[in-house]
Write a protein that holds these residues in place. Structure first.
Motif, PDB file in Angstrom:
ATOM      1  N   VAL A 181      52.523 -17.738 -13.009  1.00  0.00           N
ATOM      2  CA  VAL A 181      51.310 -16.936 -12.888  1.00  0.00           C
ATOM      3  C   VAL A 181      50.114 -17.811 -12.535  1.00  0.00           C
ATOM      4  CG1 VAL A 181      52.118 -15.165 -14.493  1.00  0.00           C
ATOM      5  CG2 VAL A 181      50.751 -17.055 -15.343  1.00  0.00           C
ATOM      6  N   VAL A 182      49.153 -17.190 -11.895  1.00  0.00           N
ATOM      7  CA  VAL A 182      47.872 -17.833 -11.587  1.00  0.00           C
ATOM      8  C   VAL A 182      46.789 -16.881 -12.054  1.00  0.00           C
ATOM      9  CG1 VAL A 182      46.319 -18.615  -9.761  1.00  0.00           C
ATOM     10  CG2 VAL A 182      48.758 -19.082  -9.579  1.00  0.00           C
ATOM     11  N   PHE A 183      45.873 -17.397 -12.859  1.00  0.00           N
ATOM     12  CA  PHE A 183      44.726 -16.616 -13.294  1.00  0.00           C
ATOM     13  C   PHE A 183      43.488 -17.163 -12.603  1.00  0.00           C
ATOM     14  CE2 PHE A 183      41.169 -15.650 -16.146  1.00  0.00           C
ATOM     15  CZ  PHE A 183      41.282 -14.269 -16.157  1.00  0.00           C
ATOM     16  N   VAL A 184      42.736 -16.273 -11.975  1.00  0.00           N
ATOM     17  CA  VAL A 184      41.501 -16.648 -11.277  1.00  0.00           C
ATOM     18  C   VAL A 184      40.335 -16.036 -12.032  1.00  0.00           C
ATOM     19  CG1 VAL A 184      40.201 -16.415  -9.132  1.00  0.00           C
ATOM     20  CG2 VAL A 184      42.681 -16.721  -9.051  1.00  0.00           C
ATOM     21  N   ASP A 185      39.328 -16.856 -12.307  1.00  0.00           N
ATOM     22  CA  ASP A 185      38.140 -16.402 -13.009  1.00  0.00           C
ATOM     23  C   ASP A 185      36.920 -16.964 -12.295  1.00  0.00           C
ATOM     24  OD1 ASP A 185      36.963 -15.132 -15.477  1.00  0.00           O
ATOM     25  OD2 ASP A 185      36.165 -17.163 -15.670  1.00  0.00           O
ATOM     26  N   VAL A 186      35.929 -16.136 -12.059  1.00  0.00           N
ATOM     27  CA  VAL A 186      34.707 -16.576 -11.389  1.00  0.00           C
ATOM     28  C   VAL A 186      33.850 -17.338 -12.391  1.00  0.00           C
ATOM     29  CG1 VAL A 186      32.621 -15.828 -10.185  1.00  0.00           C
ATOM     30  CG2 VAL A 186      34.797 -14.630  -9.793  1.00  0.00           C
ATOM     31  N   SER A 187      33.551 -18.588 -12.081  1.00  0.00           N
ATOM     32  CA  SER A 187      32.721 -19.370 -12.994  1.00  0.00           C
ATOM     33  C   SER A 187      31.269 -18.916 -12.898  1.00  0.00           C
ATOM     34  CB  SER A 187      32.829 -20.872 -12.683  1.00  0.00           C
ATOM     35  OG  SER A 187      32.295 -21.159 -11.418  1.00  0.00           O
ATOM     36  N   SER A 188      30.578 -18.959 -14.016  1.00  0.00           N
ATOM     37  CA  SER A 188      29.163 -18.578 -14.121  1.00  0.00           C
ATOM     38  C   SER A 188      28.911 -17.123 -13.742  1.00  0.00           C
ATOM     39  CB  SER A 188      28.288 -19.506 -13.273  1.00  0.00           C
ATOM     40  OG  SER A 188      28.431 -20.840 -13.684  1.00  0.00           O
ATOM     41  N   PHE A 189      29.916 -16.283 -13.943  1.00  0.00           N
ATOM     42  CA  PHE A 189      29.780 -14.869 -13.586  1.00  0.00           C
ATOM     43  C   PHE A 189      28.656 -14.193 -14.371  1.00  0.00           C
ATOM     44  CE2 PHE A 189      30.872 -10.378 -14.187  1.00  0.00           C
ATOM     45  CZ  PHE A 189      30.942  -9.966 -12.865  1.00  0.00           C
ATOM     46  N   SER A 190      28.563 -14.467 -15.657  1.00  0.00           N
ATOM     47  CA  SER A 190      27.521 -13.829 -16.482  1.00  0.00           C
ATOM     48  C   SER A 190      26.134 -14.222 -16.001  1.00  0.00           C
ATOM     49  CB  SER A 190      27.695 -14.210 -17.952  1.00  0.00           C
ATOM     50  OG  SER A 190      28.910 -13.705 -18.438  1.00  0.00           O
ATOM     51  N   THR A 191      25.962 -15.482 -15.632  1.00  0.00           N
ATOM     52  CA  THR A 191      24.672 -15.944 -15.122  1.00  0.00           C
ATOM     53  C   THR A 191      24.348 -15.257 -13.802  1.00  0.00           C
ATOM     54  OG1 THR A 191      24.981 -18.086 -16.185  1.00  0.00           O
ATOM     55  CG2 THR A 191      23.362 -17.980 -14.402  1.00  0.00           C
TER      56      THR A 191
ATOM     57  N   ALA B 103      25.483 -12.347 -12.757  1.00  0.00           N
ATOM     58  CA  ALA B 103      25.196 -10.940 -13.031  1.00  0.00           C
ATOM     59  C   ALA B 103      23.777 -10.768 -13.558  1.00  0.00           C
ATOM     60  CB  ALA B 103      26.212 -10.397 -14.031  1.00  0.00           C
ATOM     61  N   SER B 104      23.376 -11.594 -14.498  1.00  0.00           N
ATOM     62  CA  SER B 104      22.030 -11.503 -15.070  1.00  0.00           C
ATOM     63  C   SER B 104      20.962 -11.747 -14.022  1.00  0.00           C
ATOM     64  CB  SER B 104      21.867 -12.512 -16.208  1.00  0.00           C
ATOM     65  OG  SER B 104      22.744 -12.223 -17.253  1.00  0.00           O
ATOM     66  N   THR B 105      21.188 -12.727 -13.178  1.00  0.00           N
ATOM     67  CA  THR B 105      20.218 -13.063 -12.129  1.00  0.00           C
ATOM     68  C   THR B 105      20.074 -11.922 -11.132  1.00  0.00           C
ATOM     69  OG1 THR B 105      20.715 -15.410 -12.355  1.00  0.00           O
ATOM     70  CG2 THR B 105      19.671 -14.717 -10.300  1.00  0.00           C
TER      71      THR B 105
ATOM     72  N   HIS C 182      17.120  -7.555  -8.718  1.00  0.00           N
ATOM     73  CA  HIS C 182      17.319  -6.329  -7.938  1.00  0.00           C
ATOM     74  C   HIS C 182      17.446  -5.065  -8.790  1.00  0.00           C
ATOM     75  CE1 HIS C 182      17.964  -8.800  -4.374  1.00  0.00           C
ATOM     76  NE2 HIS C 182      18.764  -9.555  -5.110  1.00  0.00           N
ATOM     77  N   GLY C 183      17.233  -5.188 -10.089  1.00  0.00           N
ATOM     78  CA  GLY C 183      17.365  -4.025 -10.959  1.00  0.00           C
ATOM     79  C   GLY C 183      18.779  -3.475 -10.917  1.00  0.00           C
ATOM     80  N   SER C 184      18.896  -2.154 -10.923  1.00  0.00           N
ATOM     81  CA  SER C 184      20.230  -1.541 -10.921  1.00  0.00           C
ATOM     82  C   SER C 184      20.992  -1.848  -9.636  1.00  0.00           C
ATOM     83  CB  SER C 184      20.116  -0.034 -11.113  1.00  0.00           C
ATOM     84  OG  SER C 184      19.384   0.547 -10.044  1.00  0.00           O
ATOM     85  N   GLY C 185      20.283  -2.172  -8.576  1.00  0.00           N
ATOM     86  CA  GLY C 185      20.938  -2.551  -7.325  1.00  0.00           C
ATOM     87  C   GLY C 185      21.689  -3.864  -7.453  1.00  0.00           C
ATOM     88  N   GLY C 186      21.329  -4.662  -8.462  1.00  0.00           N
ATOM     89  CA  GLY C 186      22.021  -5.928  -8.672  1.00  0.00           C
ATOM     90  C   GLY C 186      23.484  -5.729  -9.019  1.00  0.00           C
ATOM     91  N   ALA C 187      23.784  -4.684  -9.778  1.00  0.00           N
ATOM     92  CA  ALA C 187      25.176  -4.388 -10.133  1.00  0.00           C
ATOM     93  C   ALA C 187      25.979  -4.009  -8.894  1.00  0.00           C
ATOM     94  CB  ALA C 187      25.229  -3.276 -11.164  1.00  0.00           C
ATOM     95  N   GLU C 188      25.359  -3.285  -7.987  1.00  0.00           N
ATOM     96  CA  GLU C 188      26.035  -2.907  -6.740  1.00  0.00           C
ATOM     97  C   GLU C 188      26.303  -4.138  -5.880  1.00  0.00           C
ATOM     98  OE1 GLU C 188      23.994   0.278  -4.753  1.00  0.00           O
ATOM     99  OE2 GLU C 188      23.772   1.378  -6.633  1.00  0.00           O
ATOM    100  N   ILE C 189      25.335  -5.030  -5.813  1.00  0.00           N
ATOM    101  CA  ILE C 189      25.512  -6.275  -5.053  1.00  0.00           C
ATOM    102  C   ILE C 189      26.647  -7.089  -5.661  1.00  0.00           C
ATOM    103  CG2 ILE C 189      24.446  -8.480  -4.443  1.00  0.00           C
ATOM    104  CD1 ILE C 189      21.738  -6.931  -4.397  1.00  0.00           C
ATOM    105  N   LEU C 190      26.663  -7.175  -6.978  1.00  0.00           N
ATOM    106  CA  LEU C 190      27.695  -7.930  -7.675  1.00  0.00           C
ATOM    107  C   LEU C 190      29.075  -7.336  -7.413  1.00  0.00           C
ATOM    108  CD1 LEU C 190      28.266 -10.274  -9.586  1.00  0.00           C
ATOM    109  CD2 LEU C 190      27.939  -8.685 -11.483  1.00  0.00           C
TER     110      LEU C 190
END
Length: 92
Positions: free
Chosen positions: A7-17, A19-21, A26-34
Motif C-alpha cells: 500500500v501507498v498512503f499519500v497525505d498533503v503536507s501543511s493541508f490545515s495551514t 485551508a486556513s489561509t 477568500h472566505g467561503s470561496g476558499g473551500a471551493e478553491i481548496l
C-alpha cells in the motif's frame, strides 16, 4: 478473507495551514478553491498508480490510499508501489 497487498498512503503536507489561509483570504470561496486544488492533484496522481497496476482504495480528505495486490509475489507488489510513489513525488 485476507488479501495481501503493498500500500501507498499519500497525505498533503501543511493541508490545515493551506485551508486556513485560503479561507482567510477568500472566505467561503476558499473551500471551493481548496476542493478544486485537491481534485486536480488527485487527478494528476491517479495515472501513477494505475500504470503500476494499483487501485485507489480510498480518498480521505487530503489523502489517498493506493493498493497494489500481490499477484506475482510480494517483491513485485512492493516494487510497483515504490515506482508509483516515486512517480507521484516527481509529478508534484
Amino acid at each position: 478473507m485476507v488479501t495481501r497487498a503493498a500500500v501507498v498512503f499519500v497525505d498533503v503536507s501543511s493541508f490545515s495551514t493551506l485551508a486556513s489561509t485560503l479561507v482567510a483570504r477568500h472566505g467561503s470561496g476558499g473551500a471551493e478553491i481548496l476542493s478544486a486544488t485537491l481534485n486536480e492533484l488527485f487527478a494528476a496522481l491517479l495515472p501513477c498508480v494505475r500504470v503500476e497496476g494499483g487501485e485507489i482504495a480510498k480518498f480521505a480528505g487530503d489523502g489517498l490510499l493506493a493498493v497494489f495486490p500481490v499477484n506475482k509475489g510480494d517483491a513485485t507488489a512492493v516494487a510497483a508501489a515504490g515506482r508509483a510513489a516515486m512517480a507521484m513525488v516527481a509529478r508534484v
